[in-house]
Design a protein around this motif. Structure first.
Motif, mmCIF file in Angstrom:
data_model
loop_
_atom_site.group_PDB
_atom_site.id
_atom_site.type_symbol
_atom_site.label_atom_id
_atom_site.label_comp_id
_atom_site.label_asym_id
_atom_site.label_seq_id
_atom_site.Cartn_x
_atom_site.Cartn_y
_atom_site.Cartn_z
ATOM 1 N N GLN A 55 33.426 28.265 32.624
ATOM 2 C CA GLN A 55 33.185 29.031 31.406
ATOM 3 C C GLN A 55 33.005 30.369 31.453
ATOM 4 O O GLN A 55 33.004 31.232 30.314
ATOM 5 C CB GLN A 55 32.082 28.255 30.754
ATOM 6 N N LYS A 56 32.498 30.836 32.639
ATOM 7 C CA LYS A 56 32.163 32.378 32.789
ATOM 8 C C LYS A 56 32.214 32.526 34.264
ATOM 9 O O LYS A 56 32.584 31.722 35.196
ATOM 10 C CB LYS A 56 30.876 32.637 32.350
ATOM 11 N N ASP B 62 37.525 34.851 34.411
ATOM 12 C CA ASP B 62 38.315 35.784 34.303
ATOM 13 C C ASP B 62 39.790 35.515 34.760
ATOM 14 O O ASP B 62 40.810 36.164 34.018
ATOM 15 C CB ASP B 62 37.880 36.836 34.838
#
Length: 674
Positions: free
Chosen positions: A370-371, A376
């Protein structure tokens, strides 16, 4: 024999499903001709198959699938992992219509090692059916595959399947396994330049050659760092033995690997060994981009286009692609990074772990970050998937074909005289009757014609939201004779779409009857089920096929009208809230208001400004500035008083809640004492 009705067919299948076991397995739905149209797997066959005929599966394709099925087969297996492998094999065998598939249907390049030969050769190929050949790929860039073969042979000398001397040696070895020891021929050209090890002239034994094969397998699998360490040790040993010629060759190979590594983009930690799978979906097609990351570097990337993108839910589309992709490749990562985990991620992980067959017992896992850095990378893959789909659409003229199909489908579904080349769509936006606006968007030839967009402020006095009166006003203003003859509004539309369904359609038809208009096709689009209500059909709405080009176009038109109306409504509401306060200032007209807001950049900055700051702006006279400050102070005071009242009310509620809780606790204690 009478033909079986749809309801009778479903009831028959339900009865037949009672005999299906509640065990893991694979099911095959078939049509009336006996063709397999869908293959799926299940932990419990009976329960999963009943979901289809009971319409408990909410996927868009299920009604169409159930309508097409006539019979079924199933195969029982021991566990979900076996079911997954069998499902993959059956999909490859039958290519069912309702399973997601590659759009273009072409074969993809692979790098192959002919492991069945005494001296395995490396080759570029598009076939992958030989069991005695090991394949690396797929590559979607043929040039990249050929370049990788050249680099691999510069790093580890190996025979090429295109070499005539190697083919001659292979034929000789079929007759005599020791033929390589009896050959007295000149080395081939590749051996002269260091790309081949000289198997054709007996310069290397099968055992020594096998070492090269294992090395090149590791290299193609992306294990470059370990490979460099090994070559470095060999180079040092050769130098210590004063074999400088061999040390020079090894140094050159290390340089080749380093130059390749320099070209590869370093993205993350050294140890990341993963495939990042990004999707981008649009209508019935989807783009996929796979970033192949080994030792923290992107060593390859592949892109694909999938068919039936919209009809298949995200989970199914992802799962079907992963099965097809990893069935084709032998380069298995330790981690597969995706946006959403497959429903059977654990079973798929076991399948890939078995394919990886790691000597160290490594397992393959699926992750949905999710992060962070992996998220990315996933965003990067999704961006590239979108571009892959765009390139495909440009290359194949996909949009033009889709639009033509959509217009023809609308002509047929709505019983029009011709394809609707000009479509006008209207939407109303309001808050309890305040700042009510309408939008008109125009699609010409199936594409947005933004120069023809119009927006309307509703003038009818409304004490509350009334979309019907608002729609009637818009119809009256847009289709008045003077507007129909106004070139700025363009030509008369072939089709009008009203966002709102049957009530809005009834209101518009009443206005058209009053105006004497009966030569423009019109329909209302219900938001809930995407149904089209037409004046000439009382039996029910027109339902466009799920996933069809016509439904996609209608949704696109409706969404654009909604976006345009909301934008205008918010603009008016924002201006109205600001203007309502400044209008109370005597001597502050439109020009001075505009100048003040331009100087202070926003209304928030203006209401926080002091009298000296407003005077220093030299936009309004001093007496107007003083009046403005007084009005703003009153506004700020009212706002602060309202906030204070809300805070007091909140504290009162908290205290009351605390008293109630205390009373309840005391009563419980009392009951306990009794």
């Amino acid at each position: 024999m009478e033909k079986e009705t749809q309801q009778e067919k479903i009831e028959r299948i339900k009865r037949e499903l009672a005999a299906v076991p509640a065990e893991p397995g694979v099911y095959l739905w078939k049509d009336a001709a006996g063709e397999v149209i869908y293959v799926g797997k299940a932990k419990q066959l009976r329960a999963r198959m009943r979901q289809y005929v009971n319409f408990q599966d909410d996927r868009a394709k299920i009604p169409l699938l159930v309508e097409a099925i006539h019979s079924f087969d199933y195969i029982v297996v021991d566990n979900e992992h076996e079911a997954l492998v069998l499902e993959k094999n059956l999909i490859n065998q039958y290519s069912p219509f309702f399973n997601a598939d590659f759009k273009d249907g072409k074969s993809y390049p692979f790098i192959a090692l002919t492991k069945g030969d005494v001296f395995p050769a490396i080759k570029y190929t598009r076939e992958r059916h030989r069991s005695d050949t090991k394949y690396f790929g797929p590559f979607t860039d043929a040039r990249a595959a050929r370049e990788m073969i050249d680099i691999a042979r510069r790093v580890v000398p190996l025979c090429a399947a295109t070499c005539a001397d190697w083919r001659q040696l292979a034929r000789a070895l079929e007759k005599d396994p020791l033929a390589f020891m009896k050959r007295d021929v000149r080395p081939c050209f590749d051996a002269h330049v260091g790309l081949g090890p000289g198997a054709c002239c007996g310069a290397i034994t099968p055992e020594e050659y096998a070492v090269n094969v294992r090395r090149i397998e590791r290299f193609l699998a992306g294990s470059h760092r370990e490979f460099i360490d090994e070559l470095t040790e060999e180079m040092r040993a050769a130098a210590e033995e004063l074999d400088f010629e061999r040390a020079g060759r090894l140094k050159s190979r290390i340089g080749t690997i380093n130059s390749l590594t320099d070209k590869q983009h370093a993205v993350c930690c050294r140890d990341l060994n993963a495939d990042v799978v990004g999707f981008f979906r649009e209508e019935t097609v989807a783009g996929v981009h796979v970033l192949v990351i080994r030792e923290g570097r992107i060593v390859n990337s592949n892109e694909f286009v999938l068919n039936r993108g919209t009809d298949v839910p995200d989970q199914d589309l992802l799962r079907n692609f992963l099965m097809r992709y990893y069935d084709a490749t032998t380069t298995i990562p330790r981690e597969v990074i995706v946006r959403t985990l497959p429903e059977d991620a654990e079973a798929m992980g076991e399948w890939l772990t078995a394919k990886l067959d790691s000597a160290h017992g490594a397992k393959v896992r699926f992750t949905a970050p999710q992060k962070g850095e992996k998220a990315d990378l996933l965003a990067m893959a999704e961006t590239n998937a979108r571009h892959a789909l765009m390139r495909y659409k440009v290359r194949t003229n996909y949009d033009d074909k889709r639009i033509n199909n959509a217009l023809l489908q609308l002509e047929s579904a709505l019983a029009l005289d011709a394809p609707p080349m000009r479509i006008e769509c209207f939407d109303i936006s309001t808050i309890h009757g305040s700042y009510t606006v309408a939008s008109m968007v125009v699609f010409t030839g199936g594409k947005p014609d933004k120069n023809q967009y119009r927006r309307f402020k509703i003038k009818t006095p409304l004490s509350e939201a009334n979309d019907f009166l608002s729609m009637q006003e818009v119809m009256r203003r847009r289709y008045a004779p003077e507007r129909l003859n106004d070139e700025r509004f363009g030509s008369k539309p072939d089709l009008i779409i009203l966002d709102g369904g049957k009530p809005q359609l009834t209101a518009a038809l009443a206005m058209f009857e009053e105006m004497g208009i009966d030569d423009i096709a019109i329909c209302g689009l219900a938001k809930r089920d995407e149904e089209l209500f037409v004046p000439w059909q009382d039996t029910g709405p027109v339902v466009l096929p799920s996933g069809s080009a016509s439904l996609y176009l209608v949704k696109q038109v409706r969404d654009e009208a909604h976006r345009f109306a909301i934008t205008f409504h918010r603009e008016l509401r924002g201006k109205g809230m600001t203007a309502s306060i400044l209008d109370e200032v005597a001597g502050l007209g439109p020009v001075r208001k505009k100048a003040l807001l331009a100087h202070f950049k926003s209304f928030r900055n203006l209401k926080e400004a002091t009298l000296d700051e407003i005077k220093a702006a030299r936009v309004v006279p001093e007496e107007v500035a003083e009046e403005l400050v007084a009005v703003l102070a009153q506004y700020n005071g009212q706002k602060e008083a309202k906030e204070a009242r809300l805070a007091r009310a909140a504290r009162t509620d908290e205290n009351a809640g605390a008293r109630d809780a205390g009373a309840a606790e005391g009563s419980e204690d009392g009951r306990g004492a009794n």
